[in-house]
Design a protein around this motif. Sequence first.
Motif, mmCIF file in Angstrom:
data_model
loop_
_atom_site.group_PDB
_atom_site.id
_atom_site.type_symbol
_atom_site.label_atom_id
_atom_site.label_comp_id
_atom_site.label_asym_id
_atom_site.label_seq_id
_atom_site.Cartn_x
_atom_site.Cartn_y
_atom_site.Cartn_z
ATOM 1 N N PHE A 52 42.030 104.036 -34.600
ATOM 2 C CA PHE A 52 41.550 105.331 -35.071
ATOM 3 C C PHE A 52 41.888 105.517 -36.546
ATOM 4 N N LEU A 98 36.025 101.639 -30.430
ATOM 5 C CA LEU A 98 36.949 102.753 -30.209
ATOM 6 C C LEU A 98 36.347 103.782 -29.249
ATOM 7 N N HIS A 99 35.063 104.036 -29.419
ATOM 8 C CA HIS A 99 34.399 105.019 -28.563
ATOM 9 C C HIS A 99 34.402 104.566 -27.099
ATOM 10 N N LYS A 114 37.875 105.380 -25.647
ATOM 11 C CA LYS A 114 38.471 106.592 -26.208
ATOM 12 C C LYS A 114 39.485 107.249 -25.273
ATOM 13 N N VAL A 146 39.434 113.186 -30.756
ATOM 14 C CA VAL A 146 38.412 112.642 -29.851
ATOM 15 C C VAL A 146 37.036 113.134 -30.286
ATOM 16 N N LEU A 168 35.858 111.218 -33.335
ATOM 17 C CA LEU A 168 35.367 109.898 -32.948
ATOM 18 C C LEU A 168 33.986 109.994 -32.319
ATOM 19 N N GLU A 169 33.803 110.932 -31.410
ATOM 20 C CA GLU A 169 32.503 111.104 -30.747
ATOM 21 C C GLU A 169 31.414 111.444 -31.764
#
Length: 707
Positions: free
Chosen positions: A87, A151-152, A155, A165, A168-169
């Motif tokens: 991340f 990463l997704h 997650k 989160v 990231l999304e």
Amino acid sequence: MNKVFSLFLISVLIFACKDSKTNNNLTSQKTMNITNNPLLVESTLPYGAPDFTKIDNSHFREALLKGIAEQRAAIDEIVNSTDPATFDNTVMAMEKSGFLLDRVRNVFSALTGAHTNDTLQAVQEEMAPKFSELRDAIYLNDTLFQRVKTLHDKKQSLDLDEESVKLLENYFEDFEIAGANLSQENKEILKSYNSRLATLSNTFNKTLLEANNAGAVIFTDKSDLAGLSDAELKSLEMEDGKSWKIALQNTTQQPLLQSLEKRETREKLFQAAWLRADGTAHDTKAIITEIAELRAKKGALLGFANYAEWSLQNTMAKVPENIFKLFEGLVPSATAKAGQEAKEIQEMIQKTGGDFTLAPWDWNHYAEMVRKVKYDLDENQIKPYFELKSVLEKGVFFAAEKLYGITYKARTDIPTYHKDVLVYELFEENGDPLGLFYGDFFSRPSKRGGAWMSNFVDQSKLYNKKPVIYNVCNYPKPVAGEPALLTYDEVETMFHEFGHALHGFFADQQYPSLSGTSVARDFVEFPSQFNENWALYPEILKNYARHYQTGEQIPQTLIDKIKKSGTFNQGYSLTENLAASNLDMQWHTIGSAIKIEDANAFEKEALHRTKLDVVAAVPPRYRSTYFAHIFGSGYAAGYYSYLWTEMLHHDAYNWFETHDGLNRENGQRLRDMILSRGNTLPLEKMYKDWRGSDPKIEPMLKARGLQ
């Protein structure tokens, strides 16, 4: 990297004008000084506000290029890393990559929107494709996408907090929406589309501002302007003292059409506005058809039936069908009411001796007569009670204090880009600093039309930044020594734009790309429209609506008249809005194989097909040729959002009405559950959690007098 960049909201402010006399009240330095460029270092002013005593027009090109280079280098470092994606080394690194560029673009966009000139115009023309190329270099980079995707996919096991989160999304969705899954060949095609679209959008904005300025109507016979007050005439008077110039607003209807008594004058002014970018030296028809066709091809390349389907992915509406369903539910009632209004106006024309059929340039003039008869309300009766600074300080700010506890202090020590700009520092109820607010209220040739809010400095805990926010309007500037008196519509506009500002001031996010107003178009207008409700709230109205000469509080009789006339002309208002919203959707639901031969014919057919031409005297709020929201800004396939959020704001105000109205507890609840949340939650969930149910359309229909 700020997500506002990806939504093109920056482009809302990119308009230009030819005005060699304008120098932005900055220094007159002619050459760049790279080592002393103030844009390359953070300002030492309070809150990091831009220091306009040091910034010169010539600083922007170099600072923007350096910002682009720094972001490219930061992205390259992520891409070339041999370390496994985390991340911090991927998502956080992307979030930080555009720090310099975002800071410079915030200032640049403010000036190109509110106080532009030839130098800035040349820079924005050069930079438009470069910004597009930078975005593509990020979101069409497969190596970078794979790191984010890795990463997704895992997650749930990353032990991230809720906001991280969501960050990231959002990045993953942005990559997919931008075309990260395309083949390399199609990515190159998409890049060419994006670059061309960026250039065309900039060209449209430049051409339109030139059209607005060139379209101003000059009168040499004072009798042509019968109906205007002495103050209005004085504000229109040219330097020769023998002629008067009426500048064009960006909307179809022009404010002075309400007062002008001579029909020939009204028609001349209306036609100047209607044809400003059609058949003139500043014609935009070829530009908008190419934009629409390219957007359709882009949508198809990305796997969608049209551009609108692609554009609506992260909105509350989701798909075009839901928008058309909203339209279908409103058009019959809106046009029926507009038809009734037209009959009343036609009767007034005949009653006052007119022997002609109602035309668009007659509507506002005779509608005002009808309003005076039906409600005994004359706009000139109420304007003396709406002095600009009183509306701002004792109305807009006072409502914010009652709801949210915030207070203000005027700051005359903060430099601005124009002498008319006001600056205030805002504070929390406990005295803690909240941020800086700039108000730029008067129109001028170097400012684009309309009203808007944006940030000089974005809130984020990541950088320990509090917001620096500005509102821009286009109220007529009074002559020296005269007060700035507002119409009630202009009062509502001030409350509206400060609603956007509150959304930005109350932001409480770690990451700038999720902060404040970085939400979908069909949600971002909700806080602003909702804030309009307090303009007529008794406690607020009585505090700010005082006669500028006597200090007398606005009489209850006038208040009652304003309220009773609230549903007046709503058939017209809703129909013109629906017509513009529908044009937007029609332009952006064409297929990729469609070739538009005639923009005017396309517009005419679009209105006819959706039955929005049944009342001939009601034109669209914006014609396609000067529809800046959709062809020069970030609202393509998104103008419907004003109607969508109107439903939300009336529904929300209905909640307040049934929960003791305006008070600190209710204000704090709205702040905590919506206004401070930025883009950290699904917007439907955010609203439903606060409201306790899904929004209902009935309060909107009631407010419009359609139920």
